[in-house]
Design an enzyme around this catalytic site. Sequence first.
Site, mmCIF file in Angstrom:
data_model
loop_
_atom_site.group_PDB
_atom_site.id
_atom_site.type_symbol
_atom_site.label_atom_id
_atom_site.label_comp_id
_atom_site.label_asym_id
_atom_site.label_seq_id
_atom_site.Cartn_x
_atom_site.Cartn_y
_atom_site.Cartn_z
ATOM 1 C CB CYS A 5 -0.947 0.015 1.199
ATOM 2 S SG CYS A 5 -0.080 0.116 2.778
ATOM 3 C CG ASP B 155 -0.290 3.422 3.827
ATOM 4 O OD1 ASP B 155 -0.198 4.373 3.041
ATOM 5 O OD2 ASP B 155 -1.341 2.821 4.058
ATOM 6 C CB CYS C 203 -3.286 -1.305 8.897
ATOM 7 S SG CYS C 203 -4.174 -1.328 7.333
#
Length: 147
Positions: free
Chosen positions: A35, A37, A104
């Site tokens: 992603c 991130d 996450c």
Amino acid sequence: MNVYSRKCMEHFRNPRNVGTIENPDGVGRVGNPVCGDLMEIQIKVENDTISDIKFRTFGCGAAIATSSMITELAKGKTLEEALKITRGDVADALEGLPPIKMHCSNLAADALHAAIMDYYKRTGKKLEKDDVQRVEGFHDGEESTEI
Ligand code: FES
């Protein structure tokens, strides 16, 4: 439809321990190549205990909520106890995460572990063999990478 728990939304809206520490004792930075991130966790250590902890993230809402929660879970714990915090513990403490958002919580757990490992590196302290295996075991086959 809201797939996030009330607790997750609360940590997303009011994240705890955001920011940086002056002269941190350990810094962990990890990124998720899928992603894109990024997450950074800084710790202050006194008597082998995490006395202060802060995070910054360029991540999604779940990244904000999971890093907020992991700082709450780790604060006041010994390094040994903090190394035992898994992404599952973070998700449980948030009363669950959607499966697609579990990675996450990897970022948060990996950043915490990386900050602790950095502290050990800086101080020249050796990890117990069990801790090394535990940290390596957590990260086996997962997507976060140290940056
Ligand atoms: S989607 Fe990347 S950390 Fe959440």
